[in-house]
Design an enzyme around this catalytic site. Sequence first.
Site, PDB file in Angstrom:
ATOM      1  N   GLY A   1      79.747 -61.063  34.093  1.00  0.00           N
ATOM      2  CA  GLY A   1      79.287 -61.927  35.171  1.00  0.00           C
ATOM      3  C   GLY A   1      78.046 -62.689  34.777  1.00  0.00           C
ATOM      4  O   GLY A   1      77.362 -62.336  33.824  1.00  0.00           O
TER       5      GLY A   1
ATOM      6  N   PRO B   1      74.240 -64.158  34.854  1.00  0.00           N
ATOM      7  CA  PRO B   1      72.980 -63.434  35.021  1.00  0.00           C
ATOM      8  C   PRO B   1      72.603 -63.342  36.496  1.00  0.00           C
ATOM      9  O   PRO B   1      72.780 -64.305  37.240  1.00  0.00           O
ATOM     10  CB  PRO B   1      71.964 -64.309  34.278  1.00  0.00           C
ATOM     11  CG  PRO B   1      72.763 -65.155  33.360  1.00  0.00           C
ATOM     12  CD  PRO B   1      74.104 -65.335  33.988  1.00  0.00           C
ATOM     13  N   GLY B   2      72.130 -62.177  36.883  1.00  0.00           N
ATOM     14  CA  GLY B   2      71.641 -62.020  38.249  1.00  0.00           C
ATOM     15  C   GLY B   2      72.701 -61.712  39.282  1.00  0.00           C
ATOM     16  O   GLY B   2      72.414 -61.640  40.465  1.00  0.00           O
ATOM     17  N   THR B   3      73.935 -61.516  38.846  1.00  0.00           N
ATOM     18  CA  THR B   3      74.982 -61.237  39.822  1.00  0.00           C
ATOM     19  C   THR B   3      75.029 -59.761  40.196  1.00  0.00           C
ATOM     20  O   THR B   3      75.816 -59.363  41.044  1.00  0.00           O
ATOM     21  CB  THR B   3      76.363 -61.659  39.291  1.00  0.00           C
ATOM     22  OG1 THR B   3      76.494 -61.218  37.946  1.00  0.00           O
ATOM     23  CG2 THR B   3      76.525 -63.147  39.343  1.00  0.00           C
ATOM     24  N   GLY B   4      74.214 -58.946  39.543  1.00  0.00           N
ATOM     25  CA  GLY B   4      74.143 -57.542  39.942  1.00  0.00           C
ATOM     26  C   GLY B   4      74.917 -56.595  39.049  1.00  0.00           C
ATOM     27  O   GLY B   4      75.342 -55.541  39.495  1.00  0.00           O
TER      28      GLY B   4
ATOM     29  N   THR C   1      73.773 -54.896  36.352  1.00  0.00           N
ATOM     30  CA  THR C   1      72.965 -53.706  36.108  1.00  0.00           C
ATOM     31  C   THR C   1      72.915 -52.836  37.365  1.00  0.00           C
ATOM     32  O   THR C   1      73.074 -51.616  37.301  1.00  0.00           O
ATOM     33  CB  THR C   1      71.547 -54.124  35.698  1.00  0.00           C
ATOM     34  OG1 THR C   1      71.645 -55.053  34.619  1.00  0.00           O
ATOM     35  CG2 THR C   1      70.738 -52.934  35.246  1.00  0.00           C
TER      36      THR C   1
ATOM     37  N   HIS D   1      85.918 -83.770  43.973  1.00  0.00           N
ATOM     38  CA  HIS D   1      86.508 -83.428  42.677  1.00  0.00           C
ATOM     39  C   HIS D   1      87.386 -82.175  42.793  1.00  0.00           C
ATOM     40  O   HIS D   1      88.557 -82.187  42.420  1.00  0.00           O
ATOM     41  CB  HIS D   1      85.372 -83.207  41.670  1.00  0.00           C
ATOM     42  CG  HIS D   1      85.806 -82.768  40.315  1.00  0.00           C
ATOM     43  ND1 HIS D   1      85.669 -83.569  39.204  1.00  0.00           N
ATOM     44  CD2 HIS D   1      86.351 -81.615  39.882  1.00  0.00           C
ATOM     45  CE1 HIS D   1      86.134 -82.917  38.149  1.00  0.00           C
ATOM     46  NE2 HIS D   1      86.551 -81.719  38.525  1.00  0.00           N
ATOM     47  N   GLU D   2      86.812 -81.125  43.362  1.00  0.00           N
ATOM     48  CA  GLU D   2      87.568 -79.864  43.456  1.00  0.00           C
ATOM     49  C   GLU D   2      88.741 -80.002  44.423  1.00  0.00           C
ATOM     50  O   GLU D   2      89.804 -79.421  44.190  1.00  0.00           O
ATOM     51  CB  GLU D   2      86.655 -78.714  43.890  1.00  0.00           C
ATOM     52  CG  GLU D   2      85.501 -78.406  42.936  1.00  0.00           C
ATOM     53  CD  GLU D   2      85.946 -78.163  41.501  1.00  0.00           C
ATOM     54  OE1 GLU D   2      87.112 -77.761  41.276  1.00  0.00           O
ATOM     55  OE2 GLU D   2      85.133 -78.405  40.584  1.00  0.00           O
TER      56      GLU D   2
ATOM     57  N   ASP E   1      87.786 -80.765  32.072  1.00  0.00           N
ATOM     58  CA  ASP E   1      89.150 -81.057  32.501  1.00  0.00           C
ATOM     59  C   ASP E   1      89.855 -81.917  31.471  1.00  0.00           C
ATOM     60  O   ASP E   1      91.003 -81.676  31.107  1.00  0.00           O
ATOM     61  CB  ASP E   1      89.128 -81.797  33.842  1.00  0.00           C
ATOM     62  CG  ASP E   1      88.500 -80.956  34.950  1.00  0.00           C
ATOM     63  OD1 ASP E   1      88.565 -79.728  34.841  1.00  0.00           O
ATOM     64  OD2 ASP E   1      87.959 -81.544  35.903  1.00  0.00           O
TER      65      ASP E   1
HETATM   66  P1  ADP Z   1      72.411 -58.716  36.206  1.00  0.00           P
HETATM   67  O1  ADP Z   1      72.296 -57.399  35.519  1.00  0.00           O
HETATM   68  O2  ADP Z   1      73.824 -59.092  36.528  1.00  0.00           O
HETATM   69  O3  ADP Z   1      71.687 -59.816  35.555  1.00  0.00           O
HETATM   70  P2  ADP Z   1      70.867 -57.356  38.158  1.00  0.00           P
HETATM   71  O4  ADP Z   1      71.729 -56.178  38.414  1.00  0.00           O
HETATM   72  O5  ADP Z   1      69.720 -57.160  37.273  1.00  0.00           O
HETATM   73  O6  ADP Z   1      71.746 -58.561  37.638  1.00  0.00           O
HETATM   74  O7  ADP Z   1      70.412 -57.928  39.563  1.00  0.00           O
HETATM   75  C1  ADP Z   1      69.089 -58.242  39.814  1.00  0.00           C
HETATM   76  C2  ADP Z   1      68.725 -57.960  41.244  1.00  0.00           C
HETATM   77  O8  ADP Z   1      69.397 -58.823  42.131  1.00  0.00           O
HETATM   78  C3  ADP Z   1      69.116 -56.578  41.690  1.00  0.00           C
HETATM   79  O9  ADP Z   1      68.153 -55.653  41.345  1.00  0.00           O
HETATM   80  C4  ADP Z   1      69.220 -56.743  43.191  1.00  0.00           C
HETATM   81  O10 ADP Z   1      67.958 -56.650  43.800  1.00  0.00           O
HETATM   82  C5  ADP Z   1      69.691 -58.165  43.335  1.00  0.00           C
HETATM   83  N1  ADP Z   1      71.132 -58.226  43.544  1.00  0.00           N
HETATM   84  C6  ADP Z   1      72.033 -58.807  42.729  1.00  0.00           C
HETATM   85  N2  ADP Z   1      73.277 -58.714  43.237  1.00  0.00           N
HETATM   86  C7  ADP Z   1      73.165 -58.033  44.391  1.00  0.00           C
HETATM   87  C8  ADP Z   1      74.109 -57.607  45.384  1.00  0.00           C
HETATM   88  N3  ADP Z   1      75.419 -57.870  45.278  1.00  0.00           N
HETATM   89  N4  ADP Z   1      73.631 -56.928  46.440  1.00  0.00           N
HETATM   90  C9  ADP Z   1      72.319 -56.649  46.555  1.00  0.00           C
HETATM   91  N5  ADP Z   1      71.393 -57.018  45.670  1.00  0.00           N
HETATM   92  C10 ADP Z   1      71.788 -57.725  44.601  1.00  0.00           C
HETATM   93 ZN    ZN Z   2      87.422 -80.255  37.404  1.00  0.00          ZN
HETATM   94 MG    MG Z   3      71.187 -56.988  33.875  1.00  0.00          MG
END
Ligand code: ADP
Ligand code: ZN
Ligand code: MG
Length: 630
Positions: A213, A215-218, A220, A435-436, A511
Amino acid sequence: MPNNQNDKLPHPNLQGGRPSRFALVFFVVTAVLFTAYFFRGEGRSSAKPIRYSDFLRYVEQNQVESVTIHDNNSVDIFLKGNTGSAGIPMKTLIPYQDPGLMGVLREKNINVSGAVSGISPWRVILEFLPWFIGFGFIWFMFRNMQGSGNKAFQFGKSRAKRYQDEGKKITFNDVAGQRDAKYELEEVVAFLKNPQKFTKMGARIPKGVLLVGMPGTGKTLMARAVAGEAGVAFFHMSGSDFVEMFVGVGASRVRDLFEQGRRSAPCIIFIDELDAVGRTRGAGYGGGHDEREQTLNQLLVEMDGFDSKDGVIILAATNRPDVLDPALLRPGRFDRQVVVAMPDIKEREAILNIHAAKIPLGKDIDLSRVARASPGMSGADIANLVNEAALFAARKDKAEVGMPDFEEARDKILMGVARTTLVISDKERRMTAIHEAGHALLHYYLKNADPLHKVTVVPHGRSLGMAMSLPEEDAYSRTRGWIEDRIVICYGGWIAERLFYNETTTGTKQDIQQATDMARHMVCEWGMAEELGPVAYGQEDEPIFLGKEIARHKDYSEDTARRIDKAVTEILNRARDLAQGILESHREGLEKLADALIAKETLVDDEVRAILGLPPRTDSAAAPAAGLKS
Ligand code: ADP
Ligand code: ZN
Ligand code: MG
């Protein structure tokens, strides 16, 4: 700005205060030794130093009771009790070899004893002091060079951090949304809770699960939640921790990590940022990658070397699955991938709810409005948004966080994000929606196309939106009709943009690339162009030193090349005309679809059908699972 620190895994390298404690000890020891050095000898006697000639005079005057001669060069002198200076010991150095001294002393009946200082521990330490300081200095340099921790002296240790029942457990409740990912990971949790149940059934449990996923999608967070749900030990290590300055260190860290894991089964070993070690081997120019390759090889060996029956499951996370070495993804390794997706509007609201629960909210807060106004934000961005809003409120000495604070925080973050990749102005959003919608609409008016799964304007990777189709069953080969329709769908975005704006954006790059690639494959490999027949033109080979770059070998004449180009162009033109025709005749539907996309961001098949006035899909067709059909 880091969001709520409690949520973050403390990075294993940053074990608070450790370097400074070492520095302190080092300096104290050094200071003590220096002191000892400068005051050495003082401890041996508090005797008063006198001149040698004075000493000889005392001897002449019969005032000396006894002497102790050290190493032939210094003399402790004890005077007789009846003299004025009695009781005060004195000492002197013998300035030259004095052969007559013994004779004089004996003549005066003075008790003479000798002493050898020998090697005192102090002396050894003093001898080595300069070395000690020198090495200490070099050590410091090393540590500072590496930026943190005591890496240089813990060569092969994995330094994996273990988290178990420490503080508040993270569970799936802490992860908002992500239903699909949770669903897939439930199985891992169930297995870790009761491995016997599964092994008795002879069920094969995946050894490795790769969380993929942005970055930042959770990712970890999700991995920790799995450990929390299962209540097992969790070893966390980042891929970059394996890659070190010393050759062979990474490999032994991998060994150590798995060793630790095996000892504490059932447990989860989590390798974050897997791409740091797992990049395709042999993909670099020249050398310099040996260390990483060794590490990767060791990882592969370790993964082969144990059985998930042991109760150890390996999770890994990456945002670049495309660069991973294919060997990592083979059965018995990370053979399962779980997509951790960017949140849509509903999920953003859920994430907001989780994080906003930790701060005092004003009455004017409408989190669904905040969610609507934060397109393209990841879970981490949202956690950050809440934190920033709380900071703004605190700066204004307010007791509660209000809507204006969220607005301000969002602007700050979006502006920040804008600098890197994403500013989505209203005009841009509308163009993306058009577009979409163009892609999406075509799915419904082409004979051979897969049904649409969903269409979204939530930015994804480098594209601002996407239209996903869902094949009704797994397909291992494709018909010509399917590919042709696919090319038509590819052009949907480009045509729709031209239809409404009379211009096109750079968003069409992928595309066009895809369409062209497919047309080229049709002609050169799949024998789908009548004029050229079923002949393979050109060979693909994959030189190792170029990594994944594929070089095409030309083994046909110039004339054939021209015919290939012509055939490709014809296929593309046909597809474009078809797309143009369909979109022009459904212009209204297209516009409605785009408006709905702007309002809701993501539309699924049924919603699109409703907007376009098409009947809902029948059940049998809507169920993609092949097992339901007999
Ligand atoms: P990744 O590892 O994918 O880069 P992280 O797990 O480090 O992302 O996510 C960073 C922070 O974002 C988490 O510690 C949390 O606070 C917040 N976060 C991300 N996704 C969620 C989620 N689905 N629900 C709640 N908090 C989330
Ligand atoms: Zn397209
Ligand atoms: Mg991470």
